[in-house]
Every structure is written in structure tokens, then in C-alpha cells.
Motif scaffolding. Structure first.
Motif, PDB file in Angstrom:
ATOM      1  N   CYS A 181      36.626  43.374  38.413  1.00 20.09           N
ATOM      2  CA  CYS A 181      37.299  42.333  39.188  1.00 20.09           C
ATOM      3  C   CYS A 181      38.807  42.517  39.101  1.00 20.09           C
ATOM      4  O   CYS A 181      39.349  42.711  38.023  1.00 20.09           O
ATOM      5  CB  CYS A 181      36.891  40.968  38.641  1.00 20.09           C
ATOM      6  N   PHE A 182      39.468  42.428  40.227  1.00 23.47           N
ATOM      7  CA  PHE A 182      40.922  42.471  40.278  1.00 23.47           C
ATOM      8  C   PHE A 182      41.519  41.069  40.319  1.00 23.47           C
ATOM      9  O   PHE A 182      42.736  40.919  40.384  1.00 23.47           O
ATOM     10  CB  PHE A 182      41.393  43.267  41.504  1.00 23.47           C
ATOM     11  N   MET A 225      31.353  45.488  41.851  1.00 24.60           N
ATOM     12  CA  MET A 225      32.446  44.520  41.769  1.00 24.60           C
ATOM     13  C   MET A 225      31.938  43.103  42.024  1.00 24.60           C
ATOM     14  O   MET A 225      30.961  42.906  42.734  1.00 24.60           O
ATOM     15  CB  MET A 225      33.536  44.866  42.792  1.00 24.60           C
ATOM     16  N   ARG A 226      32.642  42.125  41.445  1.00 24.41           N
ATOM     17  CA  ARG A 226      32.228  40.717  41.516  1.00 24.41           C
ATOM     18  C   ARG A 226      32.591  40.013  42.813  1.00 24.41           C
ATOM     19  O   ARG A 226      32.052  38.952  43.102  1.00 24.41           O
ATOM     20  CB  ARG A 226      32.908  39.919  40.399  1.00 24.41           C
ATOM     21  N   ASP A 227      33.557  40.533  43.551  1.00 26.38           N
ATOM     22  CA  ASP A 227      34.047  39.800  44.723  1.00 26.38           C
ATOM     23  C   ASP A 227      34.528  40.762  45.797  1.00 26.38           C
ATOM     24  O   ASP A 227      34.765  41.947  45.531  1.00 26.38           O
ATOM     25  CB  ASP A 227      35.184  38.845  44.314  1.00 26.38           C
ATOM     26  N   GLN A 228      34.687  40.242  46.989  1.00 26.73           N
ATOM     27  CA  GLN A 228      35.043  41.075  48.144  1.00 26.73           C
ATOM     28  C   GLN A 228      36.439  41.682  48.001  1.00 26.73           C
ATOM     29  O   GLN A 228      36.662  42.826  48.389  1.00 26.73           O
ATOM     30  CB  GLN A 228      34.953  40.251  49.434  1.00 26.73           C
ATOM     31  N   CYS A 282      37.207  45.703  48.250  1.00 29.27           N
ATOM     32  CA  CYS A 282      38.171  46.302  49.185  1.00 29.27           C
ATOM     33  C   CYS A 282      39.190  47.173  48.458  1.00 29.27           C
ATOM     34  O   CYS A 282      39.497  48.278  48.910  1.00 29.27           O
ATOM     35  CB  CYS A 282      38.887  45.206  49.978  1.00 29.27           C
ATOM     36  N   ILE A 283      39.700  46.691  47.325  1.00 26.18           N
ATOM     37  CA  ILE A 283      40.681  47.468  46.567  1.00 26.18           C
ATOM     38  C   ILE A 283      40.035  48.745  46.029  1.00 26.18           C
ATOM     39  O   ILE A 283      40.588  49.836  46.154  1.00 26.18           O
ATOM     40  CB  ILE A 283      41.284  46.635  45.422  1.00 26.18           C
ATOM     41  N   ALA A 284      38.860  48.621  45.434  1.00 30.85           N
ATOM     42  CA  ALA A 284      38.168  49.790  44.882  1.00 30.85           C
ATOM     43  C   ALA A 284      37.860  50.812  45.972  1.00 30.85           C
ATOM     44  O   ALA A 284      38.042  52.017  45.770  1.00 30.85           O
ATOM     45  CB  ALA A 284      36.891  49.363  44.166  1.00 30.85           C
ATOM     46  N   ASN A 285      37.392  50.336  47.123  1.00 34.48           N
ATOM     47  CA  ASN A 285      37.090  51.242  48.233  1.00 34.48           C
ATOM     48  C   ASN A 285      38.339  51.983  48.690  1.00 34.48           C
ATOM     49  O   ASN A 285      38.308  53.191  48.928  1.00 34.48           O
ATOM     50  CB  ASN A 285      36.480  50.475  49.402  1.00 34.48           C
ATOM     51  N   GLU A 286      39.445  51.264  48.810  1.00 31.88           N
ATOM     52  CA  GLU A 286      40.685  51.898  49.269  1.00 31.88           C
ATOM     53  C   GLU A 286      41.212  52.909  48.254  1.00 31.88           C
ATOM     54  O   GLU A 286      41.693  53.974  48.615  1.00 31.88           O
ATOM     55  CB  GLU A 286      41.764  50.853  49.554  1.00 31.88           C
ATOM     56  N   LEU A 287      41.111  52.575  46.986  1.00 27.19           N
ATOM     57  CA  LEU A 287      41.657  53.457  45.957  1.00 27.19           C
ATOM     58  C   LEU A 287      40.801  54.693  45.695  1.00 27.19           C
ATOM     59  O   LEU A 287      41.320  55.721  45.280  1.00 27.19           O
ATOM     60  CB  LEU A 287      41.841  52.690  44.648  1.00 27.19           C
ATOM     61  N   ALA A 331      32.017  50.518  46.836  1.00 32.46           N
ATOM     62  CA  ALA A 331      31.660  49.629  45.732  1.00 32.46           C
ATOM     63  C   ALA A 331      30.627  48.620  46.216  1.00 32.46           C
ATOM     64  O   ALA A 331      30.623  48.234  47.390  1.00 32.46           O
ATOM     65  CB  ALA A 331      32.901  48.907  45.209  1.00 32.46           C
ATOM     66  N   GLU A 332      29.767  48.208  45.316  1.00 30.18           N
ATOM     67  CA  GLU A 332      28.716  47.248  45.644  1.00 30.18           C
ATOM     68  C   GLU A 332      29.066  45.871  45.084  1.00 30.18           C
ATOM     69  O   GLU A 332      29.670  45.764  44.017  1.00 30.18           O
ATOM     70  CB  GLU A 332      27.380  47.697  45.040  1.00 30.18           C
ATOM     71  N   LEU A 333      28.651  44.832  45.783  1.00 30.35           N
ATOM     72  CA  LEU A 333      28.817  43.463  45.303  1.00 30.35           C
ATOM     73  C   LEU A 333      27.706  43.178  44.295  1.00 30.35           C
ATOM     74  O   LEU A 333      26.525  43.375  44.593  1.00 30.35           O
ATOM     75  CB  LEU A 333      28.737  42.475  46.461  1.00 30.35           C
TER      76      LEU A 333
END
Length: 87
Positions: free
Chosen positions: A12-13, A42-45, A49-54, A59-61
Motif C-alpha cells: 500500500c502506498f 496491493m490493497r487499493d486502486q 496504479c503506482i505499482a503498474n506504472e513503476l 498488480a492484483e487487488l
């Protein structure tokens, strides 16, 4: 014990944005750490989004790990504590 397959679960970010990651010059550091994982949960959208971009990985919810814990022992303690405070 070393492992070739490491997964992130429940990452989580918080309220951090990708702009803040860039502002603090952390993009390469965070991308490297997440990129080394075989899978990302990841725990939240926002975090997805951050993980996918980086990383370019999808990443899965997933359920917040705190919710997965049963809390049976804690419930018994709380009930006992409440009863002792009432009497």
C-alpha cells in the motif's frame, strides 16, 4: 532462506501519488524493489496504479491482511475486559 520467487502481498502506498514518488526522487528505488517481485498484490486502486506504472507489471487487488486475521483471541479478551468494567 533465499528464494527465487518473492511476492508482495497487501502492499500500500497510502495517499502517496506517483507525482510524490517522483518529487522525492524515489522512482528508481521503488521500481527496483517492486520490479524484483514475481507478483504484486496491493490493497487499493491507488497502489495498483503506482505499482503498474513503476514496474509495467499488473498488480492484483487483494484483501487487506489485517482483515484476514481472525481476532478470536482478541475478541475473548475484549469481552472479558468489558464485563469486568461493567461489574
Amino acid at each position: 532462506m533465499p528464494s527465487k520467487k518473492v511476492f508482495a502481498y497487501g502492499g500500500c502506498f497510502g495517499p502517496t501519488t506517483i507525482e510524490e514518488v517522483d518529487k522525492w526522487h524515489c522512482r528508481a528505488f521503488v521500481a527496483s524493489g517492486l520490479g524484483s517481485m514475481c507478483g504484486l498484490g496491493m490493497r487499493d486502486q491507488n497502489s495498483i496504479c503506482i505499482a503498474n506504472e513503476l514496474t509495467g507489471k499488473q498488480a492484483e487487488l487483494v484483501c487487506d491482511p489485517v482483515i484476514l486475521y481472525g481476532y478470536k483471541k482478541e475478541e475473548r479478551v475484549k469481552r472479558g475486559l468489558c464485563e469486568s468494567l461493567i461489574w
